[in-house]
Scaffold this active site. Structure first.
Site, mmCIF file in Angstrom:
data_model
loop_
_atom_site.group_PDB
_atom_site.id
_atom_site.type_symbol
_atom_site.label_atom_id
_atom_site.label_comp_id
_atom_site.label_asym_id
_atom_site.label_seq_id
_atom_site.Cartn_x
_atom_site.Cartn_y
_atom_site.Cartn_z
ATOM 1 N N CYS A 152 29.302 42.585 21.658
ATOM 2 C CA CYS A 152 28.438 43.287 22.832
ATOM 3 C C CYS A 152 27.494 44.158 22.423
ATOM 4 C CB CYS A 152 29.693 44.397 23.459
ATOM 5 S SG CYS A 152 31.071 43.267 24.288
ATOM 6 N N HIS A 170 26.556 50.641 26.913
ATOM 7 C CA HIS A 170 27.374 49.234 27.444
ATOM 8 C C HIS A 170 28.329 49.528 28.368
ATOM 9 C CE1 HIS A 170 29.239 45.487 26.828
ATOM 10 N NE2 HIS A 170 30.500 46.111 26.249
ATOM 11 N N ASN A 209 31.695 43.193 32.419
ATOM 12 C CA ASN A 209 31.319 43.364 31.208
ATOM 13 C C ASN A 209 30.391 41.825 30.775
ATOM 14 O OD1 ASN A 209 30.857 43.606 28.403
ATOM 15 N ND2 ASN A 209 32.903 43.920 27.864
HETATM 16 N N1 ACO Z 1 45.849 42.737 36.975
HETATM 17 C C1 ACO Z 1 47.043 43.296 37.273
HETATM 18 N N2 ACO Z 1 47.829 43.604 36.030
HETATM 19 C C2 ACO Z 1 47.199 43.850 34.885
HETATM 20 C C3 ACO Z 1 46.092 43.221 34.652
HETATM 21 C C4 ACO Z 1 45.481 42.525 35.864
HETATM 22 N N3 ACO Z 1 44.012 41.840 35.626
HETATM 23 N N4 ACO Z 1 45.806 43.025 33.373
HETATM 24 C C5 ACO Z 1 46.854 44.108 32.787
HETATM 25 N N5 ACO Z 1 47.695 44.287 33.738
HETATM 26 C C6 ACO Z 1 48.800 45.044 33.595
HETATM 27 C C7 ACO Z 1 49.387 44.918 32.245
HETATM 28 O O1 ACO Z 1 50.236 43.755 31.950
HETATM 29 C C8 ACO Z 1 50.267 46.169 32.158
HETATM 30 O O2 ACO Z 1 51.556 45.943 32.792
HETATM 31 P P1 ACO Z 1 52.932 46.581 32.275
HETATM 32 O O3 ACO Z 1 52.580 47.982 32.351
HETATM 33 O O4 ACO Z 1 53.868 45.768 33.070
HETATM 34 O O5 ACO Z 1 53.034 45.979 30.890
HETATM 35 C C9 ACO Z 1 49.662 47.201 33.226
HETATM 36 O O6 ACO Z 1 48.624 46.405 33.818
HETATM 37 C C10 ACO Z 1 48.595 48.065 32.474
HETATM 38 O O7 ACO Z 1 47.949 47.676 31.471
HETATM 39 P P2 ACO Z 1 47.145 48.449 30.456
HETATM 40 O O8 ACO Z 1 46.733 47.555 29.332
HETATM 41 O O9 ACO Z 1 47.890 49.646 30.071
HETATM 42 O O10 ACO Z 1 45.995 49.068 31.142
HETATM 43 P P3 ACO Z 1 44.757 49.932 30.929
HETATM 44 O O11 ACO Z 1 44.871 51.124 31.726
HETATM 45 O O12 ACO Z 1 44.711 50.110 29.577
HETATM 46 O O13 ACO Z 1 43.412 48.929 31.308
HETATM 47 C C11 ACO Z 1 41.854 47.692 30.302
HETATM 48 C C12 ACO Z 1 43.156 47.848 30.718
HETATM 49 C C13 ACO Z 1 41.166 47.547 31.659
HETATM 50 C C14 ACO Z 1 41.690 46.391 29.495
HETATM 51 C C15 ACO Z 1 41.461 48.900 29.304
HETATM 52 O O14 ACO Z 1 42.396 48.963 28.442
HETATM 53 C C16 ACO Z 1 40.022 48.439 28.958
HETATM 54 O O15 ACO Z 1 39.006 48.523 29.510
HETATM 55 N N6 ACO Z 1 40.144 48.448 27.472
HETATM 56 C C17 ACO Z 1 38.518 48.167 26.819
HETATM 57 C C18 ACO Z 1 38.229 46.840 27.125
HETATM 58 C C19 ACO Z 1 37.140 46.612 26.505
HETATM 59 O O16 ACO Z 1 36.180 47.269 26.735
HETATM 60 N N7 ACO Z 1 36.760 45.233 26.311
HETATM 61 C C20 ACO Z 1 35.339 44.980 25.758
HETATM 62 C C21 ACO Z 1 35.653 44.843 24.293
HETATM 63 S S1 ACO Z 1 34.003 44.703 23.406
HETATM 64 C C22 ACO Z 1 33.366 43.612 24.190
HETATM 65 O O17 ACO Z 1 32.698 44.086 25.124
HETATM 66 C C23 ACO Z 1 33.289 42.174 23.905
#
Ligand code: ACO
Length: 377
Positions: free
Chosen positions: A111, A249, A279
């Site tokens: 990214c 980003h 993203n």
């Molecule tokens: N829809 C519904 N539920 C979902 C989804 C979805 N799309 N995705 C995950 N869940 C569920 C999970 O299974 C979990 O359920 P559980 O509690 O029963 O196990 C629950 O939602 C919570 O999941 P978390 O991972 O704790 O949610 P969080 O608040 O951390 O958000 C997210 C997840 C959005 C991915 C966040 O962690 C994030 O943005 N992280 C950074 C991601 C990122 O920046 N990626 C790019 C990396 S580098 C690049 O850009 C290539």
């Protein structure tokens, strides 16, 4: 000293829109979860190659700078979703543009690829190695997304934008860089199926599996971008009050808010596009920059902070001092051919090629790296 002024800019967004409601037709997800956890409502799905997106955005940036394609001596292609490894993607953009005098380089730091490319191309201009460079940030993530994995499939989109850098005696351009890599956490984001570690082991198109530790990436992203921003501002002798615009980003609205809060920059000064494009990896910062220019939010002499992070986990923050001109010198008539399918139809087509092989391949893919310390699954 020679500076690298940003004199041209242009974006190329594929027209097909994939909404949260579209995603919930094939994933166990919903609009409420996606918008509350990420800030995203929709993203784009491309009907053309990444090289075409990149070339159209580059053509627009070159016209905006009032230049001809033959003036360009360097194309820096930032992205990680390249159609091929050999030949590289920058050479494809060179061919599509007809920019036959341009050295053509791919840069992949996931990214952060556009920002690393902007820093590198600026340094090449400052050193005298290049006079007119085009830096492209482009991604076609839809083609290597694991569309069965709701943890990642809702987060990403396709897009492209480019800037032109020109040697200039006027102060400005990239005036500070802080680049880093949190390699200890490189296993938190891996796309299995891309690369020579898989080729020749029976892994075929569509067998992508994402290792993705979202919460860990979230924490490290905030830390990396915050520390890099502190460093680049400290070294340049500026404070948050001096920053006119922050163009980060765009991976998650909550990450943007945390980084801005840490830096002491109010959200009114932060350019946010994540709600409509998701993203787009390397394309997020240049697309947001182009939108800021088109909306008149960039003023002559604006000081901008550009923090980023990506797979690796690479992170960075750049300080950019804008020049005097904030309007284009020209426009390009380059357009994408029309899309004949909806975004959901295109995604369903990719899904139909991924299934039924993808998910059952996990066992096969893991041993590829079993005798290697780096990249062990
Ligand atoms: N829809 C519904 N539920 C979902 C989804 C979805 N799309 N995705 C995950 N869940 C569920 C999970 O299974 C979990 O359920 P559980 O509690 O029963 O196990 C629950 O939602 C919570 O999941 P978390 O991972 O704790 O949610 P969080 O608040 O951390 O958000 C997210 C997840 C959005 C991915 C966040 O962690 C994030 O943005 N992280 C950074 C991601 C990122 O920046 N990626 C790019 C990396 S580098 C690049 O850009 C290539």
């Amino acid at each position: 000293m020679t500076n690298a002024a940003i004199t041209g800019w242009g974006a190329c967004m594929p027209p097909a829109v994939l909404t949260n409601a579209d995603l919930s037709t094939f994933l166990d997800t919903n609009d409420e979860w996606i918008t509350s956890r990420t800030g995203m409502s929709e993203r784009r799905i491309s009907h053309v190659s990444a090289q075409e997106l990149g070339a159209v955005s580059a053509a627009r940036a070159i016209a905006c700078a009032g230049l001809d394609v033959q003036d360009v001596d360097l194309i820096m292609y930032g992205g990680c979703s390249n159609e091929e490894v050999v030949p590289n993607s920058a050479s494809g953009v060179q061919l599509l543009l007809g920019a036959t005098k341009a050295a053509s380089v791919d840069i992949n730091t996931a990214c952060t690829s556009f920002l690393y490319g902007l820093a590198s191309a600026s340094a090449m201009i400052q050193s005298g190695m290049s006079k007119v460079a085009v830096v492209v940030g482009v991604e076609l993530i839809s083609r290597y997304m694991d569309w069965s994995n709701r943890n990642v499939a809702v987060l990403f989109g396709d897009g492209a934008a480019a800037v032109v850098l020109q040697a200039s005696d006027e102060p400005g351009g990239v005036i500070g860089t802080s680049l880093g890599c949190d390699a200890e956490a490189r296993d938190t984001l891996r796309v299995r199926g891309m690369g020579a570690g898989y080729t020749g082991f029976g892994v075929t198109y569509g067998d992508m599996i994402w290792d993705f530790d979202g919460p860990n990436i979230f924490k490290r992203a905030v830390r990396g971008m915050a520390e890099a921003s502190d460093k680049v501002m400290r070294e340049a002798g500026v404070t948050a009050d001096d920053i006119d615009l922050c163009i980060p980003h765009q991976a998650n609205l909550r990450i943007l808010e945390s980084v801005a809060k840490h830096a002491g920059i109010p959200m009114e000064k932060v350019i946010v596009t994540v709600q409509k494009y998701g993203n787009m990896s390397a394309a997020t910062v240049p697309v947001a920059l182009v939108e800021a220019l088109e909306q008149g939010r960039v003023k002559p002499g604006s000081l901008m902070l550009m923090p980023g992070f990506g797979g690796g986990l690479t992170y960075c923050s750049l300080l950019v001092r804008w020049g005097q001109r904030v309007t284009p010198l020209g426009t390009s008539d380059r357009e994408l051919r029309p899309a004949t399918k909806t975004a959901l139809e295109m995604v369903n087509e990719i899904r139909s090629k991924q299934d039924p092989h993808g998910r059952s391949r996990e066992g096969l893919m893991a041993p590829v790296f079993s005798d290697s310390k780096v990249g062990a699954a």
